[in-house]
Design a protein around this motif. Structure first.
Motif, short mmCIF file in Angstrom:
data_model
loop_
_atom_site.label_atom_id
_atom_site.label_comp_id
_atom_site.label_asym_id
_atom_site.label_seq_id
_atom_site.Cartn_x
_atom_site.Cartn_y
_atom_site.Cartn_z
N PRO A 31 53.70 30.29 4.78
CA PRO A 31 54.17 28.66 5.62
C PRO A 31 53.94 28.62 6.45
O PRO A 31 53.54 27.38 7.21
N GLN A 32 54.73 29.62 7.58
CA GLN A 32 54.15 29.62 8.46
C GLN A 32 53.09 29.79 9.72
O GLN A 32 52.93 29.22 10.57
N GLY A 33 52.53 30.30 8.68
CA GLY A 33 51.33 31.15 9.04
C GLY A 33 50.97 32.37 9.68
O GLY A 33 52.01 33.09 9.62
N LEU A 34 49.70 32.43 9.36
CA LEU A 34 49.52 34.38 9.38
C LEU A 34 50.70 35.21 10.80
O LEU A 34 50.51 34.15 11.42
N LEU A 35 51.80 35.93 10.45
CA LEU A 35 52.10 36.39 11.82
C LEU A 35 51.41 36.97 12.68
O LEU A 35 51.40 36.68 13.91
N ALA A 36 50.20 37.93 12.90
CA ALA A 36 49.53 38.01 13.52
C ALA A 36 48.94 37.47 14.71
O ALA A 36 48.59 37.38 16.01
N LEU A 37 48.44 36.15 14.19
CA LEU A 37 48.01 35.39 15.13
C LEU A 37 49.53 33.77 15.41
O LEU A 37 48.87 33.85 16.92
N PRO A 43 50.58 25.40 3.68
CA PRO A 43 50.19 26.30 4.75
C PRO A 43 48.63 26.35 5.07
O PRO A 43 47.61 25.94 3.81
N ASN A 44 47.77 26.73 6.01
CA ASN A 44 46.80 26.48 6.50
C ASN A 44 45.80 27.94 5.31
O ASN A 44 46.96 29.10 5.52
N GLU A 45 44.29 28.04 5.19
CA GLU A 45 44.00 28.78 4.63
C GLU A 45 44.16 30.33 5.71
O GLU A 45 43.83 30.54 7.14
N MET A 46 44.04 31.39 4.89
CA MET A 46 44.08 32.77 5.57
C MET A 46 43.24 33.35 6.31
O MET A 46 43.83 33.39 7.60
N LEU A 47 42.32 32.84 6.27
CA LEU A 47 40.70 34.27 6.44
C LEU A 47 40.77 33.52 7.72
O LEU A 47 40.64 34.05 8.66
N GLY A 48 40.20 32.31 8.25
CA GLY A 48 40.77 31.65 9.55
C GLY A 48 41.41 32.12 10.46
O GLY A 48 41.46 32.32 12.05
N GLN A 49 42.51 32.04 10.35
CA GLN A 49 43.98 32.41 10.74
C GLN A 49 43.85 34.16 10.93
O GLN A 49 43.48 34.46 12.34
N ALA A 50 43.24 34.86 10.37
CA ALA A 50 43.01 36.14 10.33
C ALA A 50 41.40 36.60 11.36
O ALA A 50 41.93 37.50 12.75
N GLU A 70 42.79 37.72 15.62
CA GLU A 70 41.89 39.13 15.82
C GLU A 70 40.73 39.41 16.95
O GLU A 70 40.85 40.35 17.83
N PHE A 71 40.44 37.55 17.26
CA PHE A 71 39.51 37.63 18.79
C PHE A 71 40.17 37.68 19.67
O PHE A 71 39.93 38.47 20.39
N LEU A 72 41.89 37.11 19.33
CA LEU A 72 42.35 36.66 20.21
C LEU A 72 43.40 38.30 20.75
O LEU A 72 43.11 38.60 21.86
N ALA A 73 43.12 38.87 19.54
CA ALA A 73 43.82 41.28 19.60
C ALA A 73 42.92 41.41 20.86
O ALA A 73 43.42 42.50 21.67
N GLY A 74 41.91 40.49 20.63
CA GLY A 74 41.31 41.84 21.21
C GLY A 74 40.72 41.52 22.28
O GLY A 74 40.42 42.39 23.21
N GLY A 75 41.23 40.82 23.30
CA GLY A 75 41.40 40.40 24.99
C GLY A 75 40.30 39.94 25.10
O GLY A 75 40.08 39.51 26.42
N GLN A 76 39.77 39.59 24.27
CA GLN A 76 38.12 38.81 24.55
C GLN A 76 38.48 37.57 24.74
O GLN A 76 37.65 36.56 25.68
N ILE A 77 39.20 36.78 24.68
CA ILE A 77 39.81 34.84 25.30
C ILE A 77 39.47 34.49 27.01
O ILE A 77 39.36 33.87 27.12
N GLU A 78 39.81 35.72 27.65
CA GLU A 78 39.99 35.03 29.23
C GLU A 78 39.41 35.33 29.25
O GLU A 78 38.16 34.71 30.61
N ARG A 79 37.84 36.00 28.77
CA ARG A 79 36.50 36.13 29.40
C ARG A 79 35.53 34.94 28.66
O ARG A 79 35.12 34.42 29.75
#
Length: 536
Positions: A210-216, A407-414, A418-427
């Motif tokens: 309900p709150q959204g994917l924990l990893a996100l 809740p929002n759908e899960m695939l987009g959140q996942a 993964e993109f944010l966890a991969g450290g690509q956002i700052e670049r």
């Protein structure tokens, strides 16, 4: 002979006129490959013990060349290295920061790509002076007091403008407030999605949290550190974009008939939202340079007993592009505390600022600020993922979000997690900010060349939007209609207020690369404005 950065790089840093040699050395002192402690550029000056943007090799996930570039970018922004100043030579950079030739060259070329340096034949790199423009600086609002709060009545007008704009299928779209699709990491996001579905196909059949994917939520908590906010993932709720976050926030703190203070001008979607919730808008005069007038807000709050909340975009306000100074942000929070008002902060554009900006939420110690944001403008417009941290209203917001849309759908959140966890956002953000800075300047040059004398605007410190004031006697709605007939779409100022006071303004999007079509669109606007002025 020194190693060239293009041709021959200069042998040493040239300080600003009147500056001492110590000042030049102070600017040069910055992150090194061997640094392990925290480094920083003091606010407004370049500090000798180095760059806060860098943090040092062991303290930052940024590549070392980006850390070195950030150090000089802050010195340029602070005025310590004014236009015309010479950068240290590549060999000097290598020695000062203990980096390789490749790293020193990459740092210089990054600053050049961001429009901050220019290479001169056989002379090296120099701080680039902004191109002179004949457009006057944007004026402060003529109105100093807020209008009485009133029910919003612009939905029909906004809907008519939007419907006609979409139906026209204009060849050249200068409206909107988003970057071109090519500036987002769509390929990387698609690859994450493909891998996720191969690895976890069951995600499509899994009931969302309900709150959204924990990893996100964990990744967004880390991202919020850029605005100097510490938010526990349990205090975040994922929403369908920032618009839903604002909707839930307003429903949590108001009842129909209440008044809500908003910036004037403000995003037309917020006006539509207020109208749909049967709330009254209290429009507060807002500077294109420093944001909402806290003094005008306090005076209006004293006269309006049903004022319950303030909605602000303190960093790159839409449509003005204003960034509130930190002192003004703190004053706004203090005013809301004194009046017991909910402060709803829309942080959608903050990560597009050329230099890092603090959120008002970072000073909040009582849970008064409801922080709303999204990745719509910064990472994935097509996914419409937002979030809200509601402070003292968190339990109510969680229930309202669940009741409103589930809740929002899960695939987009996942994928985003993964993109944010991969450290690509700052670049990605560095590249996006640099590209937008170039496109903003190119659009200002085109507007300066084509629009008539009397046009005003100021170059905002980030984002894709430009707020343009037309010469006296012109109407943005008339220009909108005439431009549509020529295949060009703009955002008329009438959309951004419950009043008619912004009919002489247009919002122009600089999010698309400046090509012949964009130049032709601006030329059409110039021809139409000239024709309208002659017909007066």
């Amino acid at each position: 002979m020194d190693t060239p950065a293009r041709q021959a790089a200069p042998p040493a840093l040239t300080a600003a006129p009147g500056a001492t040699a110590a000042t030049a050395a102070t600017v040069a002192a910055g992150p090194t490959a061997a640094d392990a402690g925290t480094t920083g550029v003091a606010s407004g000056t370049a500090s000798g013990t180095a760059s806060g943007a860098a943090h040092a090799a062991g303290m930052s996930s940024d590549p070392l060349y980006a850390q070195v570039a950030a150090h000089y970018r802050q010195a340029i922004a602070a005025g310590t290295m004014p236009p015309g100043s010479r950068m240290p030579s590549v060999r000097t950079l290598m020695g000062l920061h203990r980096v390789s030739l490749s790293t020193a060259l990459q740092a210089c070329r990054l600053l050049e790509s961001q429009g901050l340096l220019q290479a001169r034949q056989r002379a090296g790199y120099f701080v680039r002076a902004p191109r002179p423009t004949r457009l006057a600086r944007a004026a402060e609002p003529s109105q100093t007091q807020a209008d009485p709060a009133r029910f919003v009545g612009v939905h029909e007008r906004i809907s008519d403008i939007l419907t006609r704009g979409i139906a026209a299928k204009a060849e050249i779209n200068l409206s909107g407030a988003c970057a071109h699709p090519s500036l987002y990491p769509t390929r990387a996001l698609a690859l994450h999605g493909q891998r996720l579905l191969r690895r976890r196909p069951e995600i499509l059949g899994t009931q969302p949290d309900p709150q959204g994917l924990l990893a996100l939520r964990q990744a967004l908590s880390r991202l919020a550190l850029n605005a100097q906010i510490q938010i526990d993932p349990s205090q975040l709720v994922i929403t369908h974009g920032c618009t839903e976050a604002l909707s839930v926030a307003l429903r949590a703190v108001t009842t129909p008939g209440d008044a809500v203070a908003v910036e004037s001008p403000t995003y037309y979607g917020l006006l539509q939202l207020l109208e749909s919730l049967n709330l009254r808008a209290l429009e507060i005069p807002t500077s294109p340079h420093t944001g909402i007038s806290v003094e005008a807000l306090e005076a209006a709050a004293a006269r309006e007993p049903r004022l319950k909340a303030v909605v602000v975009v303190p960093n790159l306000q839409n449509p003005l592009g204003a960034v509130m100074p930190d002192a003004a942000k703190q004053a706004l929070l203090a005013a809301c505390e004194a009046r017991d008002l909910a402060l709803i902060e829309d942080d959608t554009y903050a990560l597009l600022c050329d230099t890092p900006q603090r959120a008002i939420k970072s000073w909040d110690t009582t849970g008064r600020v409801i922080f709303c944001s999204s990745l719509h403008k910064t990472l994935a417009p097509g996914m419409r993922v937002g979030w809200i941290a509601a402070g003292r209203w968190q339990p109510r917001v969680e229930i309202l979000k669940y009741a409103q849309s589930r809740p929002n759908e899960m695939l987009g959140q996942a994928i985003l997690a993964e993109f944010l966890a991969g450290g690509q956002i700052e670049r990605h953000l560095r590249a996006l900010r640099a590209r937008l800075a170039t496109q903003r300047e190119q659009m200002v040059e085109a507007l300066s060349d084509e629009l008539p004398v009397g046009t005003r605007l100021s170059l905002p410190p980030g984002g894709p939007s430009l707020w343009v004031e037309l010469p006296e006697g012109l109407s943005s709605l008339a220009l909108f209609d005439a431009a549509l007939e020529k295949g060009v779409r703009i955002g008329p100022g009438l959309m951004y207020s419950n009043s008619d006071r912004f009919d002489r303004f247009i919002r122009v999007n600089a999010g698309n690369p400046m090509d012949e079509a964009q130049r032709r669109g601006v030329a059409v606007l110039g021809e139409l404005c000239a024709s309208m002025l002659r017909a007066r």
